[in-house]
Design a protein around this motif. Structure first.
Motif, PDB file in Angstrom:
ATOM      1  N   GLN A 169       5.413  -9.064 -13.781  1.00 49.54           N
ATOM      2  CA  GLN A 169       5.349  -8.573 -12.405  1.00 49.54           C
ATOM      3  C   GLN A 169       6.227  -7.338 -12.226  1.00 49.54           C
ATOM      4  O   GLN A 169       5.821  -6.372 -11.566  1.00 49.54           O
ATOM      5  CB  GLN A 169       5.792  -9.674 -11.443  1.00 49.54           C
ATOM      6  CG  GLN A 169       4.828 -10.844 -11.357  1.00 49.54           C
ATOM      7  CD  GLN A 169       5.363 -11.976 -10.503  1.00 49.54           C
ATOM      8  OE1 GLN A 169       6.523 -11.977 -10.074  1.00 49.54           O
ATOM      9  NE2 GLN A 169       4.523 -12.968 -10.259  1.00 49.54           N
ATOM     10  N   HIS A 170       7.416  -7.344 -12.835  1.00 52.65           N
ATOM     11  CA  HIS A 170       8.302  -6.180 -12.737  1.00 52.65           C
ATOM     12  C   HIS A 170       7.707  -4.976 -13.461  1.00 52.65           C
ATOM     13  O   HIS A 170       7.838  -3.832 -12.990  1.00 52.65           O
ATOM     14  CB  HIS A 170       9.672  -6.519 -13.330  1.00 52.65           C
ATOM     15  CG  HIS A 170      10.455  -7.507 -12.518  1.00 52.65           C
ATOM     16  ND1 HIS A 170      10.351  -7.588 -11.145  1.00 52.65           N
ATOM     17  CD2 HIS A 170      11.366  -8.452 -12.877  1.00 52.65           C
ATOM     18  CE1 HIS A 170      11.157  -8.526 -10.689  1.00 52.65           C
ATOM     19  NE2 HIS A 170      11.765  -9.078 -11.721  1.00 52.65           N
ATOM     20  N   HIS A 216       4.564  -4.388 -13.779  1.00 51.64           N
ATOM     21  CA  HIS A 216       3.491  -3.916 -12.894  1.00 51.64           C
ATOM     22  C   HIS A 216       4.063  -3.050 -11.778  1.00 51.64           C
ATOM     23  O   HIS A 216       3.511  -1.975 -11.461  1.00 51.64           O
ATOM     24  CB  HIS A 216       2.736  -5.110 -12.316  1.00 51.64           C
ATOM     25  CG  HIS A 216       1.663  -4.742 -11.346  1.00 51.64           C
ATOM     26  ND1 HIS A 216       0.544  -4.021 -11.711  1.00 51.64           N
ATOM     27  CD2 HIS A 216       1.530  -4.980 -10.005  1.00 51.64           C
ATOM     28  CE1 HIS A 216      -0.232  -3.820 -10.657  1.00 51.64           C
ATOM     29  NE2 HIS A 216       0.351  -4.397  -9.611  1.00 51.64           N
ATOM     30  N   GLN A 217       5.157  -3.502 -11.168  1.00 52.24           N
ATOM     31  CA  GLN A 217       5.777  -2.738 -10.092  1.00 52.24           C
ATOM     32  C   GLN A 217       6.307  -1.396 -10.611  1.00 52.24           C
ATOM     33  O   GLN A 217       6.195  -0.366  -9.935  1.00 52.24           O
ATOM     34  CB  GLN A 217       6.917  -3.546  -9.467  1.00 52.24           C
ATOM     35  CG  GLN A 217       6.472  -4.802  -8.737  1.00 52.24           C
ATOM     36  CD  GLN A 217       5.512  -4.500  -7.590  1.00 52.24           C
ATOM     37  OE1 GLN A 217       5.663  -3.502  -6.875  1.00 52.24           O
ATOM     38  NE2 GLN A 217       4.509  -5.347  -7.432  1.00 52.24           N
ATOM     39  N   LEU A 268       3.364   1.047 -10.979  1.00 52.34           N
ATOM     40  CA  LEU A 268       2.948   1.623  -9.697  1.00 52.34           C
ATOM     41  C   LEU A 268       3.938   2.680  -9.230  1.00 52.34           C
ATOM     42  O   LEU A 268       3.547   3.739  -8.712  1.00 52.34           O
ATOM     43  CB  LEU A 268       2.821   0.508  -8.643  1.00 52.34           C
ATOM     44  CG  LEU A 268       1.737  -0.548  -8.899  1.00 52.34           C
ATOM     45  CD1 LEU A 268       1.779  -1.621  -7.809  1.00 52.34           C
ATOM     46  CD2 LEU A 268       0.363   0.091  -8.969  1.00 52.34           C
ATOM     47  N   ALA A 269       5.221   2.396  -9.393  1.00 53.17           N
ATOM     48  CA  ALA A 269       6.243   3.336  -8.937  1.00 53.17           C
ATOM     49  C   ALA A 269       6.189   4.634  -9.738  1.00 53.17           C
ATOM     50  O   ALA A 269       6.326   5.729  -9.167  1.00 53.17           O
ATOM     51  CB  ALA A 269       7.620   2.691  -9.058  1.00 53.17           C
ATOM     52  N   THR A 313      13.172   6.895 -10.556  1.00 45.66           N
ATOM     53  CA  THR A 313      12.419   5.654 -10.348  1.00 45.66           C
ATOM     54  C   THR A 313      12.697   4.658 -11.460  1.00 45.66           C
ATOM     55  O   THR A 313      12.913   3.469 -11.221  1.00 45.66           O
ATOM     56  CB  THR A 313      10.907   5.955 -10.297  1.00 45.66           C
ATOM     57  OG1 THR A 313      10.630   6.741  -9.124  1.00 45.66           O
ATOM     58  CG2 THR A 313      10.096   4.667 -10.230  1.00 45.66           C
ATOM     59  N   CYS A 370      14.461   0.994 -10.912  1.00 45.08           N
ATOM     60  CA  CYS A 370      13.729  -0.234 -11.243  1.00 45.08           C
ATOM     61  C   CYS A 370      14.479  -1.065 -12.284  1.00 45.08           C
ATOM     62  O   CYS A 370      14.534  -2.296 -12.186  1.00 45.08           O
ATOM     63  CB  CYS A 370      12.328   0.104 -11.759  1.00 45.08           C
ATOM     64  SG  CYS A 370      11.189   0.669 -10.476  1.00 45.08           S
ATOM     65  N   ASP A 394      15.094  -4.292 -10.187  1.00 48.19           N
ATOM     66  CA  ASP A 394      14.066  -5.290 -10.503  1.00 48.19           C
ATOM     67  C   ASP A 394      14.380  -6.066 -11.783  1.00 48.19           C
ATOM     68  O   ASP A 394      14.123  -7.270 -11.854  1.00 48.19           O
ATOM     69  CB  ASP A 394      12.697  -4.620 -10.637  1.00 48.19           C
ATOM     70  CG  ASP A 394      12.239  -4.016  -9.316  1.00 48.19           C
ATOM     71  OD1 ASP A 394      12.738  -4.445  -8.260  1.00 48.19           O
ATOM     72  OD2 ASP A 394      11.385  -3.113  -9.347  1.00 48.19           O
TER      73      ASP A 394
END
Length: 230
Positions: free
Chosen positions: A87-88, A90-91, A94-95, A108, A112, A116
């Protein structure tokens, strides 16, 4: 003479026991035909008194069940950790897609990794200058700089490495800071730079641990930086 016969009887009895044991190994279902015999047999234990065969087998099954339960619990925890990491990732993807400049991409990534992924310390080295980035976690070092010679093998292989680093490498990555260098994950990013993640826990990053997620992080960052340079 009696001593001779006693020795002969003992040798014969020992040989017979071995033969019986060999026969039972070839016929493991023998005791199913004689359950009363199985219940009267006793099995010596390494500690404590002897126990019945049935009790001994039951205890073995219980031990195996406990071991299987423990392994299942570990697999469940690993699955949960991998799902969270996915999930991290994936985030982060996107970022980085939303990043419009190299400065946006590197900031970024650093954010993260700290927020994250819960990393204690992050260092990002860029081979090329990045306008608009001035932070203690960032450094620009030319790819031909002699200080990077110690990372040649890592950069050449393109594979992340985990564990403890020697003092020379730590000095290049973290300067004088040593609080979070008990274990380190190092991610080479071809044509872009290096990512170092440090921890005060000497067991967090260790040789032989899986590096799939680290490799993904490096690839995502590489793609984002190359895209932003166009």
């Amino acid at each position: 003479m009696n001593d001779t016969f006693d020795k002969f009887d003992k040798a014969h009895e020992k040989l017979g026991a071995h033969e019986i044991a060999a026969w039972l190994r070839r016929h493991p279902n023998f005791l199913q035909q004689f359950p009363d015999l199985a219940l009267t047999l006793v099995v010596p234990r390494e500690q404590g008194s002897a126990s019945s065969l049935a009790g001994y087998q039951l205890e073995i099954l219980r031990d195996k069940n406990r071991e299987l339960t423990r392994r299942l619990h570990e697999l469940s925890l690993n699955a949960q950790d991998n799902e969270t990491l996915s999930q991290h990732i994936h985030q982060l993807s996107l970022a980085l897609i939303r990043a419009n400049t190299s400065a946006d991409a590197v900031k970024t990534l650093a954010a993260c990794l700290k927020e994250d992924f819960g990393t204690e310390s992050v260092r990002i080295i860029s081979f090329a200058p990045i306008v608009g980035v001035a932070a203690d976690w960032y450094a620009q070092v030319d790819e031909s700089d002699a200080r990077l010679a110690t990372f040649f093998d890592c950069l050449a292989s393109g594979e992340p490495i985990c564990g403890r680093l020697n003092a020379e490498k730590i000095q290049v990555l973290f300067g004088g800071e040593s609080e979070y260098t008990q274990s380190i994950a190092l991610i080479p990013v071809g044509g872009v730079g290096l990512i170092a993640i440090g921890s005060a826990d000497s067991h967090r990053f260790y040789p032989g641990m899986g590096t799939l997620f680290l490799r993904w992080i490096g690839e995502l960052y590489q793609v984002a930086m190359l895209r932003c340079r166009r």
